[in-house]
Scaffold this active site. Structure first.
Site, mmCIF file in Angstrom:
data_model
loop_
_atom_site.group_PDB
_atom_site.id
_atom_site.type_symbol
_atom_site.label_atom_id
_atom_site.label_comp_id
_atom_site.label_asym_id
_atom_site.label_seq_id
_atom_site.Cartn_x
_atom_site.Cartn_y
_atom_site.Cartn_z
ATOM 1 N N CYS A 110 1.034 -1.186 -0.060
ATOM 2 C CA CYS A 110 0.130 0.121 0.226
ATOM 3 C C CYS A 110 0.817 1.188 0.096
ATOM 4 C CB CYS A 110 -0.781 -0.233 1.042
ATOM 5 S SG CYS A 110 -1.877 1.616 1.267
ATOM 6 N N LYS A 145 1.578 -9.705 0.253
ATOM 7 C CA LYS A 145 1.238 -8.697 -1.055
ATOM 8 C C LYS A 145 2.181 -7.768 -0.943
ATOM 9 C CE LYS A 145 -2.863 -6.400 -3.088
ATOM 10 N NZ LYS A 145 -1.997 -5.235 -3.629
#
Length: 323
Positions: A98, A137
């Site tokens: 992110c 991720k």
């Protein structure tokens, strides 16, 4: 090919995940859950972990920057899952991708990409505190001049991670610009654990391009917001039109069901009234079902002013063209 719903802050709550499960998603992700929030007993953070009947399987995504916070959060999630009657959560994912400042300024998210060895330590702490699979991720690297995803893969594998989600962009690109599918293909070849590809898959053409890299699964984010049935569409499974009043009403019903579930489980927490709960989601999410329809701009304007369920019903029911 398997299709996965991406974690989207503010959107991938339990009602929306349930819709995407019904729409063909093979796995869905929670919104990002703060490991520090769980470690400090934050009730709103715990609400993000909640699942509801009819959804699953679900990957619970954590973000954090310290081994102690992630170890505690992972153990807490593991204990919660073991005590639950519904084993909906099937894995725990660490977010190292992110790029939003409110996440990176804490040393979490995409900031971790700069330190593969720190990713190793964080994943190691997680793996040691759960019986669930732990996945990662991440992105290709901080910027095109530094593609260090291969170091990150090696770190993840050494730590015991069971899978990877790779956004085929660099941190510097945020959520725009071209996806680097050639590099993603190299990632797949390099990795010894399954790889899910992520980045601007919106239709059959872009899904085919992603699939050609050899990924084991494809993750879809923003394209699902107005069409939770996109997963079945990409699988060529018969799917009714999702951008209808019926789809809208089903989502609204799930929201209210979930609101009641939270109120029953957390009686001492402030849970908004049904009117307020629905209105907030209306302003950030539900109007998207009407994008591209005649009169959608005016409808969105009206829906952004609603404060009660009766107002929502009155406005939507007046839109005969959406039936």
């Amino acid at each position: 090919m398997k299709y996965v719903l991406a974690p989207l802050a503010g959107f991938t709550d339990a009602p929306f995940r349930r819709l995407c499960t019904e729409g063909g998603a093979d796995l869905t992700y929670t919104e990002m859950v703060s490991a520090a929030g769980l470690a400090h007993g934050s009730s709103p953070t715990r609400h993000l972990m909640e699942t509801m009947p009819g959804e699953g399987p679900v990957s619970l995504q954590l973000f954090g920057a310290t081994e102690s916070d992630l170890a505690y959060a992972t153990e807490f999630v593991n204990r919660t899952v073991e005590q639950s009657n519904r084993r909906t959560i099937v894995e725990i994912n660490l977010n190292a991708g992110c790029p939003m400042k409110k996440v990176t300024r804490e040393g979490a998210g995409a900031k971790l990409i700069e330190e593969p060895e720190k990713i190793y330590r964080l994943l190691k702490a997680m793996v040691g505190n759960t019986t669930l699979p732990v996945t990662l991720k991440t992105r290709l690297g901080p910027h095109p001049q530094r593609t260090n995803v291969f170091e990150i893969i090696d770190a993840a594998e050494r730590a015991g991670a069971k899978g990877l989600v790779v956004h085929a962009r660099y941190t510097s690109q945020m959520h725009g610009g071209p996806t680097h599918l050639d590099t993603l293909a190299e990632v797949v070849e390099h990795s010894h654990i399954p790889v899910t590809g992520n980045g601007s898959v919106v239709d059959a053409k872009t899904a085919a391009a992603m699939a050609a890299t050899g990924v084991d699964a494809i993750m879809i984010g923003r394209a699902s917001l107005s069409n939770p049935g996109i997963f079945n569409s990409l699988k060529s499974v018969e799917q009714s039109n999702n951008r209808t009043i019926e789809q809208f009403r089903r989502h609204l019903a799930y929201l209210l069901e979930f609101r009641d579930q939270l109120a029953a489980k957390y009686p001492n927490d402030h849970i908004p009234s049904p009117d307020a709960f629905a209105s907030v989601k209306m302003h950030v999410h539900l109007f998207r079902y009407f994008n591209g329809r005649p009169g959608a701009a005016e409808l969105r304007k009206r829906l952004n002013t609603v404060r009660t369920l009766d107002e929502i019903d009155e406005i939507v029911s007046s839109c005969i063209y959406l039936l």
